[in-house]
Design a protein around this motif. Structure first.
Motif, PDB file in Angstrom:
ATOM      1  N   ASP A  32       0.824  -1.217   0.000  1.00 12.51           N
ATOM      2  CA  ASP A  32       0.000   0.000   0.000  1.00 12.51           C
ATOM      3  C   ASP A  32       0.859   1.268   0.000  1.00 12.51           C
ATOM      4  O   ASP A  32       0.604   2.212   0.744  1.00 12.51           O
ATOM      5  N   LYS A  50      -4.829  -5.613   2.269  1.00 16.17           N
ATOM      6  CA  LYS A  50      -3.361  -5.616   2.257  1.00 16.17           C
ATOM      7  C   LYS A  50      -2.794  -6.293   3.512  1.00 16.17           C
ATOM      8  O   LYS A  50      -2.119  -5.669   4.330  1.00 16.17           O
ATOM      9  N   THR A  96      -1.401 -11.443  -1.756  1.00 21.25           N
ATOM     10  CA  THR A  96      -2.439 -10.417  -1.599  1.00 21.25           C
ATOM     11  C   THR A  96      -3.622 -10.631  -2.532  1.00 21.25           C
ATOM     12  O   THR A  96      -4.773 -10.363  -2.165  1.00 21.25           O
ATOM     13  N   SER A 111      -7.235  -5.975   5.729  1.00 15.74           N
ATOM     14  CA  SER A 111      -5.977  -5.247   5.775  1.00 15.74           C
ATOM     15  C   SER A 111      -5.572  -5.044   7.236  1.00 15.74           C
ATOM     16  O   SER A 111      -6.397  -4.656   8.073  1.00 15.74           O
TER      17      SER A 111
END
Length: 382
Positions: free
Chosen positions: A31, A45, A164, A171
């Protein structure tokens, strides 16, 4: 023949690099590139959790925030840099799990270089008495100027990209640098509820951070703290210091392992260093808040029901964003989360009031132990 072979190899390698770079840029597992997030594809993420130091260093160098938060996982889970007391576009939470002052200094040096104006430092006790210089693998090279190519063509990043894609795991972090409360709640439920993670966390502190990993003779972290304050004074940077509002049970764990006198000695030392550095620079000491003690907010009952949700805490070390928002209101005179309803929460420590403050905490501890015998028995069972 050799020339054709060489050309083919060159073309093949170039295609591999382009492919790896394209995947990494598109998936953006850490990210850090600002790539579009597509639900069911790359929106979550989870790999940031295992690469948090790289991710936060990169974002610090890339965003160049004016307000930077540094500290341990207590700040990471409980302090939201997007809080209304700040400009979310110019603030970033650089707190790191198991972070120590020697490591904070690198973040702060990078932030100063990039125009930082305000540092908010969580000064948690165990970090200043840690036996090692760092508790997790640390690489000074991570603090070099941000170079996107370093991550775009990285094989390690590519592996993270593959993990991912299509993941259903939430996340681990928000874009602000704070731990994602939804992910932490999932962990809490998966691990059996608040009572179990309270006890698990307390056992970890008892066996590691307050015992095997603890050293009263280690001075490197206090020296780093002093250098941080000194640099801030010299660069006209505002600093706000605070002791996190860990749950009252946490201080019983500390008392069992190191004795209550350390709880007091630590605060005296913070005040002493803060005022000594200020005097040396002919400046006023930075504001130092203490939220760790005995207050209705920090003595919340721990439910035995594994499905019950606590209002203010994850475990005895880590507080929730809801309590962190009140802390920020108190420190910065806001009232976005009802912080001014708790005017008795938090004390600004100075050499003039430290003795009175510590005496008050001593009395409040005695009262808390009498009122919470079950908590005391559980902790002493460690």
């Amino acid at each position: 023949m050799w020339k054709k072979f060489s050309i083919r190899i060159l073309v093949f390698v170039s295609l591999v690099i382009l492919f790896v770079g394209g995947v990494n840029l598109m998936i953006d597992p850490y990210d850090i590139f600002g790539s579009p997030k597509i639900e069911g594809f790359n929106a979550n993420k989870p790999e940031v959790y295992t690469h948090v130091r790289i991710c936060k260093t990169t974002m610090l160098l890339k965003l160049k925030p004016k307000t930077v938060f540094v500290g341990t996982s207590r700040m990471e889970k409980g302090i939201d840099s997007a809080n209304p007391n700040f400009d979310a576009k110019t603030s970033y939470n650089c707190a790191i799990s198991n972070g120590l002052p020697v490591e904070y200094e690198y973040y702060i040096d990078a932030a100063i270089k990039n125009g930082m104006q305000h540092i908010i430092v969580g000064v948690d006790l165990f970090a200043y008495y840690a036996k090692g210089l760092t508790l997790v693998k640390f690489d000074k090279k991570d603090f070099e100027d941000f170079r996107a190519a370093k991550y775009i063509v990285s094989a390690d990043v590519f592996l993270s990209s593959l993990k991912t894609i299509h993941t259903k795991n939430a996340s681990a972090y928000l874009s602000t640098g704070m731990r994602n409360p939804l992910a932490v709640q999932d962990e809490c439920e998966r691990d059996g509820g608040h009572k179990k993670i309270f006890q698990s966390s307390e056992k970890y502190y008892f066996e590691n951070l307050y015992r095997s990993g603890f050293s009263k003779s280690q001075t490197a972290h206090w020296q780093a703290f002093e250098r941080i304050l000194d640099k801030a004074h010299k660069n006209s940077i505002k600093v706000t210091l605070f002791v996190s509002p860990s749950h009252a049970r946490q201080w019983e764990v500390l008392s069992i392992t190191q004795g209550w006198t350390l709880f007091e000695e630590y605060r005296r030392r913070l005040v002493e260093v803060n005022e000594k550095v200020a005097l040396r620079n002919h400046k006023q000491p930075f504001v130092l808040w203490d939220f760790a003690g005995y207050h209705p907010l920090t003595t919340e009952s721990v439910p035995s029901d594994p499905k019950a949700k606590m209002k203010w805490y994850w475990d005895s070390s880590h507080y929730k964003k809801e309590l962190g928002d009140i802390v920020l209101d108190r420190m910065f005179d806001g009232n976005f989360s009802g912080g001014q309803d708790y005017l008795d929460f938090g004390v600004k420590l100075t050499a003039k009031n430290i003795d009175l403050h510590l005496a008050k905490l001593r009395d409040e501890r005695v009262k808390w132990r009498v009122a919470h015998p079950t908590d005391v028995v559980e902790i002493e069972a460690l």
